[in-house]
Design a protein around this motif. Structure first.
Motif, PDB file in Angstrom:
ATOM      1  N   GLU A  53       0.822  -1.208   0.000  1.00  0.00           N
ATOM      2  CA  GLU A  53       0.000   0.000   0.000  1.00  0.00           C
ATOM      3  C   GLU A  53       0.855   1.256   0.000  1.00  0.00           C
ATOM      4  O   GLU A  53       1.693   1.456   0.880  1.00  0.00           O
ATOM      5  N   GLY A  54       0.682   2.077  -1.038  1.00  0.00           N
ATOM      6  CA  GLY A  54       1.236   3.423  -1.066  1.00  0.00           C
ATOM      7  C   GLY A  54       2.746   3.540  -1.002  1.00  0.00           C
ATOM      8  O   GLY A  54       3.256   4.496  -0.415  1.00  0.00           O
ATOM      9  N   ARG A 114       8.490  -7.682  -7.981  1.00  0.00           N
ATOM     10  CA  ARG A 114       7.678  -8.101  -9.136  1.00  0.00           C
ATOM     11  C   ARG A 114       6.995  -6.905  -9.797  1.00  0.00           C
ATOM     12  O   ARG A 114       6.895  -6.838 -11.023  1.00  0.00           O
ATOM     13  N   LEU A 115       6.508  -5.976  -8.995  1.00  0.00           N
ATOM     14  CA  LEU A 115       5.861  -4.776  -9.537  1.00  0.00           C
ATOM     15  C   LEU A 115       6.864  -3.887 -10.269  1.00  0.00           C
ATOM     16  O   LEU A 115       6.604  -3.420 -11.371  1.00  0.00           O
ATOM     17  N   VAL A 116       8.017  -3.657  -9.663  1.00  0.00           N
ATOM     18  CA  VAL A 116       9.037  -2.805 -10.276  1.00  0.00           C
ATOM     19  C   VAL A 116       9.576  -3.425 -11.559  1.00  0.00           C
ATOM     20  O   VAL A 116       9.855  -2.725 -12.529  1.00  0.00           O
ATOM     21  N   VAL A 172      24.072   1.372  -4.547  1.00  0.00           N
ATOM     22  CA  VAL A 172      23.850  -0.011  -4.139  1.00  0.00           C
ATOM     23  C   VAL A 172      22.721   0.031  -3.119  1.00  0.00           C
ATOM     24  O   VAL A 172      22.780   0.779  -2.152  1.00  0.00           O
ATOM     25  N   PHE A 173      21.692  -0.754  -3.378  1.00  0.00           N
ATOM     26  CA  PHE A 173      20.495  -0.705  -2.542  1.00  0.00           C
ATOM     27  C   PHE A 173      20.161  -2.094  -2.052  1.00  0.00           C
ATOM     28  O   PHE A 173      19.991  -3.013  -2.859  1.00  0.00           O
ATOM     29  N   GLY A 174      20.098  -2.282  -0.754  1.00  0.00           N
ATOM     30  CA  GLY A 174      19.705  -3.566  -0.173  1.00  0.00           C
ATOM     31  C   GLY A 174      18.238  -3.532   0.186  1.00  0.00           C
ATOM     32  O   GLY A 174      17.772  -2.629   0.875  1.00  0.00           O
ATOM     33  N   PHE A 175      17.503  -4.502  -0.292  1.00  0.00           N
ATOM     34  CA  PHE A 175      16.067  -4.576  -0.049  1.00  0.00           C
ATOM     35  C   PHE A 175      15.828  -5.710   0.933  1.00  0.00           C
ATOM     36  O   PHE A 175      15.560  -6.845   0.535  1.00  0.00           O
ATOM     37  N   ALA A 235       7.476  -9.127   4.407  1.00  0.00           N
ATOM     38  CA  ALA A 235       7.621  -7.666   4.451  1.00  0.00           C
ATOM     39  C   ALA A 235       7.398  -7.013   3.092  1.00  0.00           C
ATOM     40  O   ALA A 235       7.623  -5.835   2.930  1.00  0.00           O
ATOM     41  N   ARG A 236       6.978  -7.785   2.107  1.00  0.00           N
ATOM     42  CA  ARG A 236       6.568  -7.310   0.784  1.00  0.00           C
ATOM     43  C   ARG A 236       7.711  -7.012  -0.176  1.00  0.00           C
ATOM     44  O   ARG A 236       7.532  -6.350  -1.185  1.00  0.00           O
TER      45      ARG A 236
END
Length: 121
Positions: free
Chosen positions: A22-23, A49-51, A33-36, A42-43
């Motif tokens: 949501e939002g 998948r959306l990106v 460098v980005f850690g997700f 936690a989505r």
């Protein structure tokens, strides 16, 4: 000015009555460098998948280097994704061996030739 590597604007996803995301507003600058990271549920996978344009958002938008993520023909030329489920790789290697005429088996012990015939490759 360089477009962010990816960004989202009010990104949301519903599966029936379940609100999965949501939002989400997020921007990752090009070259960063980005850690997700986060606990299970936690989505992260839904967001990725959306990106990547692999599923459509219920609301909001996502962009890859300034191009709408829904335009996968363009965006997928500029990115790579390695999913966490690496059980996929032995089958890919087996498929390559099978094409050369080598007898190989998938992780379940099934001959790859039979798997290929079953899925129509």
């Amino acid at each position: 000015m360089v477009s962010p590597a990816f960004r989202t604007q009010s990104l949301a996803k519903r599966y029936g009555r379940v609100l999965a995301l949501e939002g989400l507003v997020l921007s990752v600058p090009a070259g960063e460098v980005f850690g997700f990271l986060g606990p299970n549920g936690a989505r992260q996978s839904t967001t990725i998948r959306l990106v990547l344009g692999l599923t459509r958002p219920t609301d909001g938008r996502a962009w890859i280097f300034g191009t709408d993520a829904a335009n996968v023909a363009v965006t997928h030329r500029r990115l790579a994704h390695l999913p966490a489920d690496v059980a996929l790789w032995p089958q890919l290697l087996s498929f390559a061996g099978c094409r050369r005429g080598v007898t190989v088996h998938d992780p379940c012990g099934m001959p790859v030739v039979c798997v290929i015939r079953r899925v129509g490759a």
